[in-house]
Design a protein around this motif. Structure first.
Motif, short mmCIF file in Angstrom:
data_model
loop_
_atom_site.label_atom_id
_atom_site.label_comp_id
_atom_site.label_asym_id
_atom_site.label_seq_id
_atom_site.Cartn_x
_atom_site.Cartn_y
_atom_site.Cartn_z
N LYS A 149 4.86 11.90 -15.47
CA LYS A 149 5.05 11.08 -16.67
C LYS A 149 5.53 9.68 -16.30
CE LYS A 149 7.22 11.18 -21.22
NZ LYS A 149 8.12 11.93 -22.14
N THR A 150 6.41 9.58 -15.31
CA THR A 150 6.89 8.27 -14.86
C THR A 150 5.78 7.50 -14.15
OG1 THR A 150 9.11 9.20 -14.59
CG2 THR A 150 8.65 7.09 -13.51
N ALA A 151 4.97 8.22 -13.37
CA ALA A 151 3.88 7.55 -12.64
C ALA A 151 2.85 6.96 -13.59
CB ALA A 151 3.22 8.54 -11.69
N PHE A 152 2.62 7.62 -14.72
CA PHE A 152 1.65 7.10 -15.68
C PHE A 152 2.11 5.78 -16.29
CE2 PHE A 152 -0.18 11.50 -16.06
CZ PHE A 152 -1.48 11.13 -15.70
N LEU A 153 3.43 5.53 -16.30
CA LEU A 153 3.92 4.24 -16.79
C LEU A 153 3.39 3.09 -15.95
CD1 LEU A 153 7.66 5.06 -17.59
CD2 LEU A 153 5.81 4.71 -19.22
N PHE A 154 3.20 3.34 -14.65
CA PHE A 154 2.72 2.29 -13.75
C PHE A 154 1.21 2.12 -13.81
CE2 PHE A 154 6.78 3.55 -11.99
CZ PHE A 154 7.33 2.36 -11.56
N VAL A 197 3.32 6.02 -5.80
CA VAL A 197 3.05 6.23 -7.22
C VAL A 197 1.91 7.23 -7.42
CG1 VAL A 197 2.30 5.09 -9.35
CG2 VAL A 197 3.90 3.94 -7.83
N LEU A 198 0.86 7.11 -6.58
CA LEU A 198 -0.26 8.04 -6.70
C LEU A 198 0.15 9.47 -6.33
CD1 LEU A 198 -3.14 5.86 -5.20
CD2 LEU A 198 -2.61 6.28 -7.61
N ILE A 199 1.02 9.62 -5.35
CA ILE A 199 1.50 10.95 -4.98
C ILE A 199 2.35 11.54 -6.11
CG2 ILE A 199 3.01 12.20 -3.38
CD1 ILE A 199 2.05 10.34 -1.18
N ALA A 200 3.09 10.68 -6.81
CA ALA A 200 3.93 11.16 -7.91
C ALA A 200 3.10 11.77 -9.04
CB ALA A 200 4.77 10.01 -8.45
N LEU A 201 1.81 11.41 -9.13
CA LEU A 201 0.96 12.00 -10.15
C LEU A 201 0.71 13.49 -9.91
CD1 LEU A 201 -1.77 9.21 -10.53
CD2 LEU A 201 0.02 9.79 -12.18
N MET A 202 0.90 13.95 -8.68
CA MET A 202 0.58 15.32 -8.33
C MET A 202 1.66 16.30 -8.77
SD MET A 202 -0.78 14.45 -4.48
CE MET A 202 -1.09 16.16 -4.09
N PHE A 203 2.83 15.80 -9.14
CA PHE A 203 3.94 16.68 -9.50
C PHE A 203 4.28 16.50 -10.97
CE2 PHE A 203 4.34 15.44 -5.06
CZ PHE A 203 4.35 16.69 -4.43
N PHE A 227 0.83 -1.21 0.00
CA PHE A 227 0.00 0.00 0.00
C PHE A 227 0.86 1.26 0.00
CE2 PHE A 227 -2.26 3.37 2.28
CZ PHE A 227 -3.40 3.47 1.49
N CYS A 228 1.98 1.24 0.73
CA CYS A 228 2.88 2.40 0.74
C CYS A 228 3.50 2.64 -0.63
CB CYS A 228 3.97 2.18 1.78
SG CYS A 228 3.38 2.19 3.49
N LEU A 229 3.86 1.55 -1.33
CA LEU A 229 4.42 1.72 -2.67
C LEU A 229 3.39 2.26 -3.65
CD1 LEU A 229 6.49 -1.61 -2.89
CD2 LEU A 229 7.35 0.70 -2.49
N VAL A 230 2.16 1.76 -3.56
CA VAL A 230 1.09 2.27 -4.43
C VAL A 230 0.82 3.74 -4.13
CG1 VAL A 230 -1.38 2.06 -4.95
CG2 VAL A 230 0.06 0.02 -4.80
N LEU A 268 5.27 -4.61 -18.59
CA LEU A 268 5.74 -5.25 -17.36
C LEU A 268 5.68 -4.28 -16.18
CD1 LEU A 268 8.82 -7.21 -18.79
CD2 LEU A 268 6.52 -8.10 -18.28
N ILE A 269 5.93 -3.00 -16.44
CA ILE A 269 5.86 -2.00 -15.37
C ILE A 269 4.42 -1.85 -14.88
CG2 ILE A 269 6.30 0.41 -14.77
CD1 ILE A 269 8.44 0.46 -16.94
N THR A 270 3.48 -1.80 -15.82
CA THR A 270 2.07 -1.69 -15.45
C THR A 270 1.61 -2.94 -14.70
OG1 THR A 270 1.75 -0.42 -17.48
CG2 THR A 270 -0.23 -1.17 -16.34
N ILE A 271 2.05 -4.11 -15.16
CA ILE A 271 1.68 -5.36 -14.48
C ILE A 271 2.23 -5.37 -13.06
CG2 ILE A 271 2.07 -7.85 -14.50
CD1 ILE A 271 1.95 -7.74 -17.54
N LEU A 272 3.45 -4.87 -12.87
CA LEU A 272 4.04 -4.83 -11.53
C LEU A 272 3.21 -3.96 -10.59
CD1 LEU A 272 6.40 -5.49 -9.61
CD2 LEU A 272 7.56 -3.44 -10.50
N PHE A 273 2.74 -2.83 -11.06
CA PHE A 273 1.92 -1.96 -10.22
C PHE A 273 0.63 -2.65 -9.81
CE2 PHE A 273 -1.52 1.19 -9.92
CZ PHE A 273 -1.04 2.00 -8.89
N TYR A 274 -0.02 -3.34 -10.75
CA TYR A 274 -1.29 -3.99 -10.42
C TYR A 274 -1.09 -5.30 -9.65
CZ TYR A 274 -3.72 -0.45 -13.02
OH TYR A 274 -4.23 0.77 -13.42
N ILE A 275 0.12 -5.81 -9.62
CA ILE A 275 0.41 -6.92 -8.70
C ILE A 275 0.27 -6.45 -7.26
CG2 ILE A 275 2.29 -8.35 -7.80
CD1 ILE A 275 3.19 -8.82 -10.65
#
Length: 370
Positions: A44-49, A33-39, A27-30, A75-82
């Protein structure tokens, strides 16, 4: 955010700490990534996930239509949804299944199987509804010819690609869950077997551009598996309730027949009539005779293997039922025999002598001498 109440704390980064806090770590890792969307610098990197990549705009009469193809960035997107799947797994376990288990008072073996079936019922039901929505809205059910026409289907609609990425993420998350849930060693080979089969079929349909056929087959398979795990849940709550197992047995056999029929129809006949029969890796065209024969042989082999295990399962259930019925009959016969009244002589005994009802001893008959 804590997903469960813990009676004691564990050393940081220890094995027990990782097992009991893996959902919180995910949950902390997710959240990062969601906080990275705010900046702007990290968005752009967060959207990869979060979002599927490799989008292509196709001009149409009504405007532009966005399609997607697959690539290594998936694979990056799959890792996020794992990590998303791990979090949802723990939420369902802590807030639903554990509460039901406390009321049922199951044994350790039944407790493990109940948790497995509870998780898979939720997943199969969600995936079945989602898959049905996709095949209906994309017109795959109303137009079966679209399953093989215009092959290769390299460009996918958003919901088709996102569905496949989430399916791959779920079955990949099931591998570390074997460690987090402390699955027994004798149960691990069975789990690895069906996880590997799902990953092989889903990834094969995704990479070979057979996504439309894959959606139809997944819909059939998930419906059969949903009935099986629902039957197990009802069986754990009431061992005399086996009606759903009979319904599942019929659906399972029908699913195997439909899977073989549709695979032969699409791969053996439909793709054989497509004009482009040349192998082209760059364009994603695998429509050659050796490729079709290889895929069909794998499908037939796996369906035969599943039917063999199904027959063994049914025979084992029949033997257990027969042994249980014979044990009940023996117990009933023994009880009936023990409950028979014992005939006793009239009167009563006193000092080893049988007395008549009036208190006198019965007279013995004199034998006549020859």
């Amino acid at each position: 955010m804590a997903f469960r109440r813990r009676a004691k704390s564990y050393p940081l980064f220890s094995q027990e700490f990782l097992i009991h806090n893996h959902a919180d770590i995910g949950f902390c890792l997710v959240l990062c990534v969601l906080i990275a969307l705010m900046f702007e610098a990290t968005a752009k990197t967060a959207f990869l996930f979060i979002l599927p990549q490799y989008n292509i705009s196709v001009p149409t009469a009504d405007g532009e239509l966005v399609h997607y193809r697959y690539g290594l960035k998936d694979l990056i997107t799959i890792l996020f949804y794992i990590f998303i799947a791990i979090i949802l797994h723990m939420v369902l376990q802590d807030y639903v299944l554990d509460k039901i288990n406390r009321r049922l008072h199951l044994s350790k073996v039944k407790h493990s199987k109940f948790n497995e079936s509870g998780q898979l019922v939720a997943f199969h039901l969600t995936s079945m509804i989602w898959c049905l929505y996709v095949v209906v809205t994309e017109g795959y059910l109303s137009n079966p010819r679209s399953w093989w026409e215009n092959y290769p289907h390299v460009f996918l609609p958003f919901q088709v690609k996102f569905f496949y990425l989430c399916q791959l993420a779920y079955w990949l998350h099931a591998l570390p869950e074997l460690y987090f849930q402390k699955v027994r060693k004798e149960e691990i080979p069975r789990h690895l077997r069906y996880i590997s089969l799902y990953l092989m079929h889903i990834a094969g349909a995704y990479l070979l551009n057979l996504t439309r056929l894959g959606l139809i087959l997944l819909l059939l398979q998930y419906f059969a598996e949903f009935l099986f795990h629902m039957a197990r849940l009802f069986y754990f709550t009431d061992e005399n309730n086996e009606k759903l197992f009979n319904a599942w047995a019929v659906v399972f056999v029908v699913t195997r027949l439909f899977t073989l029929t549709l695979s032969v129809l699409v791969i053996g006949f439909g793709l054989a009539r497509v004009e482009n029969q040349a192998f082209d890796l760059e364009r994603g065209n695998f429509n050659t005779l050796p490729s079709r024969m290889f895929v069909l042989s794998l499908v037939c082999l796996f369906q035969a293997w599943m039917m063999w295990h199904f027959i063994r399962f049914q025979l084992r259930r029949w033997r257990e039922y027969r042994d249980e019925q014979s044990a009940r009959q023996r117990a009933a016969a023994l009880t009936k025999q023990q409950s028979k009244p014992v005939k006793r002589e009239s009167g009563y005994h006193e000092n080893g002598v049988v007395k008549a009802e009036n208190g006198t001893s019965p007279r013995t008959k004199k034998l006549k001498s020859p």
